[in-house]
Motif scaffolding. Structure first.
Motif, PDB file in Angstrom:
ATOM      1  N   ASP A 104       3.362 -10.629   3.766  1.00 22.37           N
ATOM      2  CA  ASP A 104       2.440 -10.116   2.759  1.00 22.37           C
ATOM      3  C   ASP A 104       3.267  -9.454   1.665  1.00 22.37           C
ATOM      4  O   ASP A 104       4.490  -9.317   1.764  1.00 22.37           O
ATOM      5  CB  ASP A 104       1.413  -9.165   3.386  1.00 22.37           C
ATOM      6  N   ALA A 130       3.483  -6.410   0.667  1.00 16.19           N
ATOM      7  CA  ALA A 130       4.147  -5.148   1.024  1.00 16.19           C
ATOM      8  C   ALA A 130       5.517  -5.423   1.651  1.00 16.19           C
ATOM      9  O   ALA A 130       6.521  -4.802   1.280  1.00 16.19           O
ATOM     10  CB  ALA A 130       3.273  -4.347   1.985  1.00 16.19           C
ATOM     11  N   ARG A 134       7.929  -7.015  -0.978  1.00 15.46           N
ATOM     12  CA  ARG A 134       8.417  -6.020  -1.943  1.00 15.46           C
ATOM     13  C   ARG A 134       9.451  -5.095  -1.289  1.00 15.46           C
ATOM     14  O   ARG A 134      10.485  -4.795  -1.878  1.00 15.46           O
ATOM     15  CB  ARG A 134       7.250  -5.205  -2.507  1.00 15.46           C
ATOM     16  N   ALA A 135       9.163  -4.661  -0.070  1.00 12.57           N
ATOM     17  CA  ALA A 135      10.098  -3.771   0.625  1.00 12.57           C
ATOM     18  C   ALA A 135      11.437  -4.459   0.841  1.00 12.57           C
ATOM     19  O   ALA A 135      12.505  -3.851   0.669  1.00 12.57           O
ATOM     20  CB  ALA A 135       9.505  -3.328   1.954  1.00 12.57           C
ATOM     21  N   GLN A 169       2.373  -3.173  -7.406  1.00 14.74           N
ATOM     22  CA  GLN A 169       2.342  -2.012  -6.520  1.00 14.74           C
ATOM     23  C   GLN A 169       0.976  -1.856  -5.845  1.00 14.74           C
ATOM     24  O   GLN A 169       0.895  -1.560  -4.652  1.00 14.74           O
ATOM     25  CB  GLN A 169       2.700  -0.754  -7.321  1.00 14.74           C
ATOM     26  N   ALA A 192       0.555  -4.568  -3.236  1.00 19.46           N
ATOM     27  CA  ALA A 192       1.407  -4.313  -2.078  1.00 19.46           C
ATOM     28  C   ALA A 192       0.775  -3.284  -1.155  1.00 19.46           C
ATOM     29  O   ALA A 192       0.906  -3.375   0.080  1.00 19.46           O
ATOM     30  CB  ALA A 192       2.784  -3.839  -2.540  1.00 19.46           C
ATOM     31  N   LEU A 193       0.087  -2.319  -1.712  1.00 16.14           N
ATOM     32  CA  LEU A 193      -0.543  -1.269  -0.899  1.00 16.14           C
ATOM     33  C   LEU A 193      -1.579  -1.848   0.060  1.00 16.14           C
ATOM     34  O   LEU A 193      -1.773  -1.328   1.168  1.00 16.14           O
ATOM     35  CB  LEU A 193      -1.207  -0.223  -1.806  1.00 16.14           C
ATOM     36  N   GLY A 218      -1.415  -4.999   1.153  1.00 10.97           N
ATOM     37  CA  GLY A 218      -0.813  -6.097   1.902  1.00 10.97           C
ATOM     38  C   GLY A 218      -1.348  -7.458   1.513  1.00 10.97           C
ATOM     39  O   GLY A 218      -1.616  -8.303   2.375  1.00 10.97           O
TER      40      GLY A 218
END
Length: 287
Positions: free
Chosen positions: A5, A7, A10-11, A45, A48-49, A51
């Motif tokens: 996903d 998140a 991005r991480a 952002q 991503a929060l 997912g």
């Protein structure tokens, strides 16, 4: 990580860029992911929060972009675009990537051009590169005419491409050396602006993005960094009408030297301007 996903993706991207020493890993990860997904940094952002899912083809492209950025290839080369004030300029190998500092400097040229009491003021950008300064002046002073002067075979295609997109018929590209450009316009130009190469030859930039990817001709200005400044000042003295304005971007330690060059060429009302970080960044003067 075949189908993460957003998140997780991005991480991972932030981690890779941080490990590679990229100064702004989160911002760059958001920029590159957003470019692929068609989202702003804020949207990346937000998604991503929660997912949000990312399809496999997009994951592959994002992964490739992050790996390229980890080699310190400029993000603007990867996306092919660089934001500059209200513009989105096409950039890539062979042309200098416009910087936020120049957005500050060009304001002096825009203000001077807007103040000219003429229905069609004329400005010249010497050593135009991507066309950033020329096009900012033209877009933000819509009754002006602007000439972009560039002679690098690698940069000219980028100048031309950006002028075709943003310049309408008021911006003209002239392929010429800034030292002897436009003799037919002597004493008729209202504003001359330039971001010349001003790094001394021995002062190699620390950032790999600059050192490895910006064209040397756009960076280095001879032993003291001032070769192009001498040339463009002489050209500006020739081109400008009485009262016309000169705007030069330069390094933070060059203000006094450039003021002396400009003064010796006969300019008046010479001023050195500091950028938002308090560093000398621009010199303005009048013919």
């Amino acid at each position: 990580m075949s189908k993460p996903d957003l998140a997780a993706l991005r991480a991972h991207a932030v981690s890779v860029l941080a490990e590679a020493g990229v100064p702004t890993p989160e911002a760059d990860a958001d920029l590159l992911i957003g470019h692929v997904l068609g989202m702003s940094r804020g949207q990346v952002q937000a998604k991503a929060l929660i997912g949000a899912p990312v399809d496999a083809e997009q994951v592959m492209t994002i992964t490739e972009y992050i790996e390229r950025r980890a080699t310190r290839e400029p993000a603007q080369h990867i996306t092919g675009v660089a934001p500059f004030r209200t513009l989105e300029l096409a950039v890539g190998p062979g042309v200098f990537v416009p910087r936020p500092e120049t957005e500050f400097v060009v304001q002096f040229a825009i203000d001077a051009l807007a103040a000219v009491p003429s229905p069609e003021p004329l400005a010249v950008d010497l050593g135009s590169g991507s066309g950033a300064i020329a096009l900012a002046m033209a877009v933000e002073v819509p009754h002006a005419r602007v000439i972009a002067v560039e002679n690098s075979p690698a940069a000219v295609p980028w100048t031309s491409r950006n002028i075709a997109r943003w310049g309408d018929d008021r911006v003209r590209l002239v392929v010429a050396d800034l030292a002897d450009a436009l003799p037919e316009l002597d004493a008729t130009v209202d504003v001359v602006a330039s971001n010349p190469p001003y790094i001394p030859e021995g002062a190699v930039p620390r950032d790999p993005e600059v050192r490895l990817f910006d064209p040397p001709a756009a960076l280095y200005g001879g032993t003291d960094g001032l070769d192009a400044v001498h040339a463009l000042t002489a050209t500006a003295r020739r081109l400008l009408r009485p009262g016309g304005a000169l705007v030069i971007e330069h390094g933070e330690l060059q203000g006094p030297a450039i003021a002396a060059i400009v003064r010796a060429a006969g300019f008046t009302a010479i001023a050195t301007h500091r950028d938002l970080l308090g560093r000398d960044r621009a010199t303005t003067a009048h013919r």
